[in-house]
Design an enzyme around this catalytic site. Structure first.
Site, PDB file in Angstrom:
ATOM      1  N   HIS A  51     -10.475   1.310   1.568  1.00 28.24           N
ATOM      2  CA  HIS A  51     -10.275   2.258   2.670  1.00 28.24           C
ATOM      3  C   HIS A  51     -11.567   2.215   3.483  1.00 28.24           C
ATOM      4  CE1 HIS A  51      -8.593   6.162   4.378  1.00 28.24           C
ATOM      5  NE2 HIS A  51      -9.751   5.957   5.003  1.00 28.24           N
TER       6      HIS A  51
ATOM      7  N   HIS B   3      -4.851  -0.676   5.751  1.00 30.70           N
ATOM      8  CA  HIS B   3      -4.346   0.072   6.912  1.00 30.70           C
ATOM      9  C   HIS B   3      -5.262  -0.021   8.125  1.00 30.70           C
ATOM     10  CE1 HIS B   3      -7.076   2.923   5.098  1.00 30.70           C
ATOM     11  NE2 HIS B   3      -6.221   3.329   4.189  1.00 30.70           N
TER      12      HIS B   3
ATOM     13  N   HIS C 289       1.716   5.288  -1.709  1.00 27.59           N
ATOM     14  CA  HIS C 289       1.372   6.467  -2.522  1.00 27.59           C
ATOM     15  C   HIS C 289       2.661   7.044  -3.097  1.00 27.59           C
ATOM     16  CE1 HIS C 289      -2.786   6.642  -1.009  1.00 27.59           C
ATOM     17  NE2 HIS C 289      -2.249   6.145   0.094  1.00 27.59           N
ATOM     18  N   LEU C 290       2.726   7.100  -4.417  1.00 29.24           N
ATOM     19  CA  LEU C 290       3.925   7.665  -5.057  1.00 29.24           C
ATOM     20  C   LEU C 290       3.657   9.024  -5.688  1.00 29.24           C
ATOM     21  CD1 LEU C 290       5.706   4.652  -6.820  1.00 29.24           C
ATOM     22  CD2 LEU C 290       6.321   5.796  -4.683  1.00 29.24           C
ATOM     23  N   ARG C 291       2.346   9.407  -5.799  1.00 30.61           N
ATOM     24  CA  ARG C 291       1.994  10.693  -6.433  1.00 30.61           C
ATOM     25  C   ARG C 291       2.479  10.737  -7.877  1.00 30.61           C
ATOM     26  NH1 ARG C 291      -1.117  10.798  -2.046  1.00 30.61           N
ATOM     27  NH2 ARG C 291      -0.151  11.696  -0.203  1.00 30.61           N
TER      28      ARG C 291
ATOM     29  N   ASP D  58       1.313   2.536   3.541  1.00 26.88           N
ATOM     30  CA  ASP D  58       0.488   3.741   3.360  1.00 26.88           C
ATOM     31  C   ASP D  58       1.369   4.981   3.470  1.00 26.88           C
ATOM     32  OD1 ASP D  58      -1.733   5.195   2.701  1.00 26.88           O
ATOM     33  OD2 ASP D  58      -2.621   5.148   4.706  1.00 26.88           O
TER      34      ASP D  58
ATOM     35  N   LYS E 289      -8.918  -0.342  -5.939  1.00 27.82           N
ATOM     36  CA  LYS E 289      -8.978   0.311  -4.626  1.00 27.82           C
ATOM     37  C   LYS E 289     -10.259   1.123  -4.481  1.00 27.82           C
ATOM     38  CE  LYS E 289      -7.631   2.111  -0.699  1.00 27.82           C
ATOM     39  NZ  LYS E 289      -6.565   3.068  -0.456  1.00 27.82           N
TER      40      LYS E 289
ATOM     41  N   HIS F 270       3.489  14.327   1.533  1.00 34.01           N
ATOM     42  CA  HIS F 270       2.929  15.655   1.251  1.00 34.01           C
ATOM     43  C   HIS F 270       4.077  16.638   1.466  1.00 34.01           C
ATOM     44  CE1 HIS F 270      -1.374  14.527   1.217  1.00 34.01           C
ATOM     45  NE2 HIS F 270      -1.040  13.659   2.155  1.00 34.01           N
TER      46      HIS F 270
ATOM     47  N   HIS G 153       0.875  -1.190   0.000  1.00 35.88           N
ATOM     48  CA  HIS G 153       0.000   0.000   0.000  1.00 35.88           C
ATOM     49  C   HIS G 153       0.903   1.228   0.000  1.00 35.88           C
ATOM     50  CE1 HIS G 153      -3.847   2.108   1.468  1.00 35.88           C
ATOM     51  NE2 HIS G 153      -2.963   3.057   1.181  1.00 35.88           N
TER      52      HIS G 153
ATOM     53  N   ALA H 218      -3.464  14.798   5.412  1.00 36.28           N
ATOM     54  CA  ALA H 218      -3.331  13.505   6.111  1.00 36.28           C
ATOM     55  C   ALA H 218      -2.298  12.638   5.406  1.00 36.28           C
ATOM     56  CB  ALA H 218      -4.674  12.788   6.139  1.00 36.28           C
TER      57      ALA H 218
ATOM     58  N   ASN I   5      -4.982   7.179  -6.181  1.00 33.48           N
ATOM     59  CA  ASN I   5      -5.668   8.453  -5.878  1.00 33.48           C
ATOM     60  C   ASN I   5      -4.865   9.662  -6.362  1.00 33.48           C
ATOM     61  OD1 ASN I   5      -3.762   7.936  -3.795  1.00 33.48           O
ATOM     62  ND2 ASN I   5      -4.903   9.131  -2.295  1.00 33.48           N
TER      63      ASN I   5
HETATM   64  O1  DOR Z   1      -3.353   9.538   5.634  1.00 30.60           O
HETATM   65  C1  DOR Z   1      -3.653   9.180   4.505  1.00 30.60           C
HETATM   66  N1  DOR Z   1      -3.079   9.743   3.421  1.00 30.60           N
HETATM   67  N2  DOR Z   1      -4.578   8.246   4.366  1.00 30.60           N
HETATM   68  C2  DOR Z   1      -5.067   7.907   3.156  1.00 30.60           C
HETATM   69  O2  DOR Z   1      -5.916   7.065   3.095  1.00 30.60           O
HETATM   70  C3  DOR Z   1      -4.586   8.594   1.944  1.00 30.60           C
HETATM   71  C4  DOR Z   1      -3.269   9.169   2.137  1.00 30.60           C
HETATM   72  C5  DOR Z   1      -2.872  10.158   1.045  1.00 30.60           C
HETATM   73  O3  DOR Z   1      -3.087   9.838  -0.121  1.00 30.60           O
HETATM   74  O4  DOR Z   1      -2.337  11.207   1.375  1.00 30.60           O
HETATM   75 ZN    ZN Z   2      -3.350   5.062   1.412  1.00 28.07          ZN
END
Ligand code: DOR
Ligand code: ZN
Length: 335
Positions: free
Chosen positions: A134, A168, A14-16, A240, A95, A244, A12, A256, A40
């Site tokens: 999620h 998560h 996130h690479l953006r 996860d 997802k 950011h 799980h 988050a 996402n």
């Molecule tokens: O804290 C989080 N950040 N929870 C998520 O489910 C998404 C993630 C994000 O993409 O920043």
């Molecule tokens: Zn996530």
């Protein structure tokens, strides 16, 4: 002392995209052999072209590491069998996000009635495409995951052949649900194994530990630790890790996400070693995911050594968990 891990997996991640992708992707590719990429983006990954072009951008960001990005598609309730049949070889899972529940989830699901979800779920079940979820309602923030359990149960009952991964997990209720349904699985993050809500908001507010789902109570963390430390076969590591930029975390309206990708294996080694269960780490971070997803990631051997690792304050403009602190284990070599 040394610990050797074969083909670690982060199921799980996130690479953006854009510059952020170029900063963070090489950090995961260095120490992991495969990762499950979250969809996402803005806009979310919803077509075969999106999946293929995002995967190309990821591969070009990581250079020539032995590393497989396993792709996912953003869940929509009305995907057709034909569409999913055509895309299934390009993705490992789909997802599902409830609309608005977290970063870039506005296009997620608003209607959780089983009949409304059924067209896509039916096709996924027939095509053997796992569903990652999620699992939070829009109720009171501490209760959201526990309130979502009945939704997991109704999907698990109606589609017994569909593999459902509770992403998560943060609560003892989710841990208990695991063994009630054969087709329920879970990922657990590094940060939810380490922290409770007290670490986030018990003293001065720690924005870099703020994430969704929010960290819960000590008894919840204990339940998570129990299944992770025993390497319960239905549980696997999913960081996860959610980068950011520093100015979006240290701000009113803090985004988050906890950024753990570059420190995850080192911190997991510390936690498992201290708990006296280091022999179970490889199952938690590799074997279980291989079995659950039936994947064969590239062979990679990560050698950790207990000679100390000073976590950088930042990776470019992203602050990692444990920034400025010293962890016991460092990555000595990757073969
Ligand atoms: O804290 C989080 N950040 N929870 C998520 O489910 C998404 C993630 C994000 O993409 O920043
Ligand atoms: Zn996530």
């Amino acid at each position: 002392m040394e610990i050797r891990l074969y083909s670690p997996l982060d199921m799980h991640l996130h690479l953006r995209d854009g510059e952020m992708l170029k900063t963070v992707a090489p950090l995961s590719a260095k120490s992991f052999s495969g990762v499950l990429i979250m969809p996402n983006l803005v806009p979310p990954v919803t077509s075969k072209e999106d999946v293929i072009s995002y995967k190309k951008r990821i591969l070009s960001a990581i250079g020539d590491e032995k590393f497989t990005p396993y792709m996912t598609l953003f869940f929509k309730s009305d995907y057709s069998y034909e569409f999913l049949n055509d895309i299934k070889d390009e993705i490992l899972a789909i997802k599902l996000y409830p609309a608005g529940i977290t970063t870039n989830s506005q296009d997620g699901v608003t209607n959780f009635s089983i009949d409304s979800l059924a067209p896509t779920l039916e096709a996924m079940s027939e095509l053997n495409i796992p569903l990652c979820v999620h699992g939070e309602t829009n109720g009171f923030v501490m209760d959201r995951e526990a309130e979502f359990i009945p939704i997991y149960e109704s999907i698990a009952k109606r589609f017994p052949k569909l593999k459902i991964i509770m992403e998560h997990i943060t609560t003892k209720e989710a841990v208990q649900a695991l063994d009630r349904y054969e087709n329920l699985y879970a990922t657990i993050t590094l940060h939810h194994l380490y922290i409770t809500l007290d670490d986030v908001a018990g003293d001065l507010l720690k924005p870099h530990l703020f994430c969704k789902p929010i960290a819960k109570r000590p008894e919840d963390r204990m339940a998570l630790r129990q299944v992770a430390f025993n390497a319960h076969p239905k549980v696997m590591f999913g960081s996860d890790s959610a980068p950011h930029p520093k100015d979006k975390k240290e701000a009113p309206g803090c985004a988050a996400g906890v950024f753990t990708a570059p420190i995850a294996l080192q911190a997991l080694a510390e936690l498992f070693y201290e708990a006296g269960v280091i022999e179970n780490l490889e199952k938690f971070v590799s074997f279980n995911a291989k079995n659950i997803y039936n994947i064969d990631p590239p062979l990679k051997e990560v050698i950790l050594e207990d000679s100390g690792f000073d976590v950088p304050l930042k990776y470019s403009n992203v602050v990692p968990m444990f920034a400025g602190e010293r962890l016991s284990w460092r990555i000595k070599d990757v073969i």
